[in-house]
Design an enzyme around this catalytic site. Sequence first.
Site, mmCIF file in Angstrom:
data_model
loop_
_atom_site.group_PDB
_atom_site.id
_atom_site.type_symbol
_atom_site.label_atom_id
_atom_site.label_comp_id
_atom_site.label_asym_id
_atom_site.label_seq_id
_atom_site.Cartn_x
_atom_site.Cartn_y
_atom_site.Cartn_z
ATOM 1 C CD1 TRP A 31 33.232 -9.262 152.278
ATOM 2 C CD2 TRP A 31 33.313 -9.269 150.044
ATOM 3 N NE1 TRP A 31 31.987 -8.904 151.818
ATOM 4 C CE2 TRP A 31 32.004 -8.903 150.445
ATOM 5 C CE3 TRP A 31 33.586 -9.341 148.682
ATOM 6 C CZ2 TRP A 31 30.980 -8.616 149.533
ATOM 7 C CZ3 TRP A 31 32.575 -9.057 147.769
ATOM 8 C CH2 TRP A 31 31.295 -8.699 148.197
ATOM 9 C CD GLU A 70 24.540 -2.634 149.564
ATOM 10 O OE1 GLU A 70 24.369 -3.322 148.538
ATOM 11 O OE2 GLU A 70 24.084 -2.965 150.677
ATOM 12 C CD GLU A 118 23.303 -6.106 145.856
ATOM 13 O OE1 GLU A 118 23.827 -4.999 146.058
ATOM 14 O OE2 GLU A 118 22.796 -6.782 146.768
ATOM 15 C CB THR A 120 19.262 -7.361 149.996
ATOM 16 O OG1 THR A 120 19.549 -6.544 151.115
ATOM 17 C CG2 THR A 120 18.635 -6.519 148.912
ATOM 18 C CG HIS A 139 26.938 -6.399 147.743
ATOM 19 N ND1 HIS A 139 25.937 -5.983 148.588
ATOM 20 C CD2 HIS A 139 28.029 -6.582 148.529
ATOM 21 C CE1 HIS A 139 26.401 -5.932 149.827
ATOM 22 N NE2 HIS A 139 27.667 -6.284 149.818
ATOM 23 C CG ASP A 141 29.105 -6.900 152.959
ATOM 24 O OD1 ASP A 141 29.804 -7.287 153.905
ATOM 25 O OD2 ASP A 141 29.574 -6.446 151.889
ATOM 26 C CD GLU A 142 22.895 -6.636 150.875
ATOM 27 O OE1 GLU A 142 22.843 -5.533 151.434
ATOM 28 O OE2 GLU A 142 23.004 -6.771 149.641
ATOM 29 C CD GLU A 153 21.063 -2.585 153.171
ATOM 30 O OE1 GLU A 153 21.416 -3.723 152.827
ATOM 31 O OE2 GLU A 153 21.573 -1.565 152.707
ATOM 32 C CG HIS A 200 24.920 -2.653 154.714
ATOM 33 N ND1 HIS A 200 25.096 -2.930 153.383
ATOM 34 C CD2 HIS A 200 26.140 -2.317 155.198
ATOM 35 C CE1 HIS A 200 26.380 -2.776 153.073
ATOM 36 N NE2 HIS A 200 27.027 -2.416 154.155
HETATM 37 FE FE FE2 Z 1 22.204 -3.708 150.861
HETATM 38 FE FE FE2 Z 2 23.799 -5.282 148.324
#
Ligand code: FE2
Ligand code: FE2
Length: 394
Positions: free
Chosen positions: A89, A172, A134, A228, A175, A257-258, A225, A261
């Site tokens: 995305w 990242e 971020e 977050t 974000h 996403d976090e 991670e 990760h």
């Molecule tokens: Fe992250």
């Molecule tokens: Fe992030």
Amino acid sequence: MQASQCFYLCSQSHAWNPRAQSPTLHRVRPPTTTTTSVRFTPPISAVATPLRHQKTHSMPPEKAEVFKSLEGWASQCVLPLLRPVEQCWQPQSLLPDPSLPSQDFFDQVRALRDRTADLPDEYFVVLVGDMITEEALPTYQTMINTLDGVRDETGASTSPWAVWTRAWTAEENRHGDLLKTFLYLSGRVDMLMIEKTVQYLIGAGMDPGTENNPYLGYVYTSFQERATFVSHGNTARLAKEGGDPVLARICGTIASDEKRHENAYSKIVEKLLEVDSTGAMLSIEDMMRKKITMPAHLMFDGQDPRLFEHFSAVAQRLGVYTAHDYADILEFLVGRWGLEKLEGLSGDGKRAQDYVCGLAPRIRRLQERADELARKMEPCGVKFSWIFNKEVKL
Ligand SMILES: [Fe+2]
Ligand SMILES: [Fe+2]
């Protein structure tokens, strides 16, 4: 504000609040007398004194071989957790479309602003704090590249550790871009003060206590991670409850996403536990004894020397990130890494195992006592420059 009336400030000595670790900030001021000297004068900035951790290169050099020997494994098992750019995305797909005719674009911006109307100012304090965290991404890439044996030696190294770090950074980077553009369009926040805070924060760096040691570094990133993931997940939930489903999707998309990760970094620690169980166990203990410092703990807006504490207190009160979350994350990782059942440890390793496995319940007990005390105290308010100096309850 009377500090003695303030629950958060008063309860710090009791509360086990992992985010309340902001060191005393000391402003470096330009000289007040005029001088003809051309010597460089530092700008007014927040410099944390003293920093907690300045130990370097704690991993014995021979252990760098562990990471060399795991390169094939990292290529096979870690790099696939990245998303190809073409499948990622991008912020633009979640924001008003500036390529539309002006009126249509303005309508989309107006709709965005209307949707945020019922979200309270305190929500924006937390969202801004998350966005600023971020936006200090250059610091995190720098931090990972301090780690011996896994750093990007050239800036375009083909080592899988370096490939991961660059692509992780690139993921990242979306974000902060997304949250910042959203906040800019919302009109609810003071962008100038936010931009200043980001500049101060990147200039200040961070002090995670990872000692150039990738064992410590990957324990830290596994924890972070997940922290977050929890935090963005909670801002998503609050946005939905507050009537903004698009912002909920924005925060939820970042949270996912976090999570990916977190999975990658915890996999690395899991592998270290397999190949060097005592070394990895001692590293987990080391980071947990230091307490995981939040990445934006040195934030400053040029006005409030306790900005991070104040932001953390609002996040705690809104349930976006709390001391209980800290204990939950620890408990989750203990389970994820199978630490209770880990075998083949040295005497030190076993002691580390006992400490780490018994820590979450201890944190909870301390926090429950702190919560109890806090309930008996008067709440207080603090003004945040990010929301035009409006006051928010801590
Ligand atoms: Fe992250
Ligand atoms: Fe992030």
